[in-house]
Write an enzyme that holds these catalytic residues in place. Structure first.
Site, PDB file in Angstrom:
ATOM      1  N   ARG A 232      11.818  26.413  63.544  1.00 10.39           N
ATOM      2  CA  ARG A 232      11.827  25.024  63.087  1.00 10.39           C
ATOM      3  C   ARG A 232      10.386  24.543  62.938  1.00 10.39           C
ATOM      4  NH1 ARG A 232      16.170  25.706  61.620  1.00 10.39           N
ATOM      5  NH2 ARG A 232      18.098  24.523  61.997  1.00 10.39           N
ATOM      6  N   ASP A 256       8.357  30.037  57.595  1.00  8.00           N
ATOM      7  CA  ASP A 256       9.470  29.794  56.689  1.00  8.00           C
ATOM      8  C   ASP A 256       9.950  28.350  56.814  1.00  8.00           C
ATOM      9  OD1 ASP A 256      11.491  30.731  54.822  1.00  8.00           O
ATOM     10  OD2 ASP A 256      12.937  30.685  56.467  1.00  8.00           O
ATOM     11  N   GLU A 261       9.876  19.198  56.049  1.00  9.14           N
ATOM     12  CA  GLU A 261      10.393  19.936  54.898  1.00  9.14           C
ATOM     13  C   GLU A 261      11.562  19.258  54.203  1.00  9.14           C
ATOM     14  OE1 GLU A 261      13.575  23.152  56.520  1.00  9.14           O
ATOM     15  OE2 GLU A 261      11.540  23.484  57.234  1.00  9.14           O
ATOM     16  N   HIS A 293      12.157  27.939  53.804  1.00 16.92           N
ATOM     17  CA  HIS A 293      13.338  28.023  54.658  1.00 16.92           C
ATOM     18  C   HIS A 293      14.426  28.876  53.998  1.00 16.92           C
ATOM     19  CE1 HIS A 293      15.237  25.708  58.209  1.00 16.92           C
ATOM     20  NE2 HIS A 293      15.770  26.920  58.116  1.00 16.92           N
TER      21      HIS A 293
END
Length: 330
Positions: A232, A256, A261, A293
């Site tokens: 996260r 990622d 985001e 992500h």
């Protein structure tokens, strides 16, 4: 059961249609929020994703519409107010271990891409530049890798890194004793940061872990350390990481996820301005490798998620039907 799927991505429908059975699914591209909750009108359940808001106000709005069950299509639950769900007598469906290999392998992919300069090397070749100056990498064999969080994903990541011949350090509030038999050493968090060549984050986001990586913890790391984050974005203080990259305290950041985001990831902004300055610094930084992500995005993971989550919806629906039938017979 009629289920409203929020934040539906184009590729998801095909997977869930294979297993939906008697359920009726409405695929809604909008993010679940207080403004969009009304789109669940006429449904008995909602299915949400990583960018959806499941805070108390949204849950209250869903409850008023008759929604009693919420399914999550992601591993983390940091966007869900679980105490509010309990107070409202709403049921949470979750598949926590559906993609350990997918996410762990994404972490390894990012790490290899960074240490071997794959994106820069690929760009050079596409441009017709076959020089290899400046592309010096590092062996993974013999390196010390610190893993924060040894749940489903963390354990898979550890096994992969052991295959490279790495020395493994780990930290978890609930150590996995089976890992101790595989030459994994659990150490205090400060020791893990100071002794690792590579630090990989595989823990959930909570008030206790928010900004776990900050100016103080980064200062514990040896210059040249690589930080990997496929968990996260909120685990990392982005400004502190950027400062550490600029100063040379941190060799690289491969991720990622990003702490803000929600407004950008999974959407195409190629024709629109990106006004988030921190995100712009991240994606343009020469020592950052960032993906949007996509760690969960494998055929195997999506098939398992769709099958398992629909099975849970069916079980819930059958249980409710049985209760109604029993009540009518009394």
């Amino acid at each position: 059961m009629k289920i409203a799927f929020f934040s539906t991505l184009p590729f998801e429908k095909g997977w869930f249609e294979q297993f939906r059975g008697q359920h009726q699914i409405t695929y809604i591209p909008e993010v679940l929020s207080l403004d969009s909750a009304s789109l669940a009108t006429g449904h008995q359940a909602v299915c949400a994703f990583v960018n959806d808001d499941l805070g108390r106000p949204v849950l209250l709005a869903l409850k008023a519409l008759g929604i009693r069950v919420v399914g999550m299509r992601c591993v983390g639950l940091d966007n869900v107010d679980q105490p509010a769900m309990a107070e409202l007598n709403m049921t949470l469906l979750h598949v926590p271990g559906y993609s350990p290999y997918a996410v762990a392998e994404q972490a390894v992919t990012l790490m290899l891409g960074f240490v071997r300069h794959l994106t820069e090397a690929h760009d050079r070749v596409r441009e017709g530049n076959f020089a290899i100056d400046g592309l010096m990498g590092r062996d993974l064999h013999g390196k010390t890798v610190g893993v924060v969080g040894t749940g489903h994903i963390g354990k898979v990541f550890i096994r992969i890194m052991q295959g490279f011949g790495c020395h493994m350090l780990a930290y978890d509030i609930c150590p996995d004793h089976q890992l101790l038999a595989t030459d994994v050493n659990y150490v205090p968090l400060d020791d893990l940061f100071s002794r690792s060549d590579i630090v990989a984050l595989h823990c959930p986001l909570s008030p206790q872990t928010r900004h776990l990586i900050n100016a103080q913890t980064l200062a514990l790391m040896e210059p040249g350390t690589l930080l990997i984050n496929t968990s996260r974005g909120g685990l990392v203080d982005t400004e502190a990481v950027l400062d550490a990259l600029d100063s040379g305290q941190l060799a690289g950041y491969a991720a990622d996820v990003y702490e803000d985001e929600r407004a950008y990831f999974h959407y195409d902004f190629s024709a629109h301005p990106i006004t988030d300055n921190r995100l712009n610094r991240l994606r343009q930084h020469p020592h950052v490798l960032l993906t949007a992500h996509q760690g969960f995005l494998t055929e195997e993971a999506l098939k398992q998620l769709a099958k398992s989550l629909i099975r849970q919806f069916s079980y819930y629906d059958n249980q409710q039907t049985a209760l109604i039938t029993k009540a009518s017979m009394c």
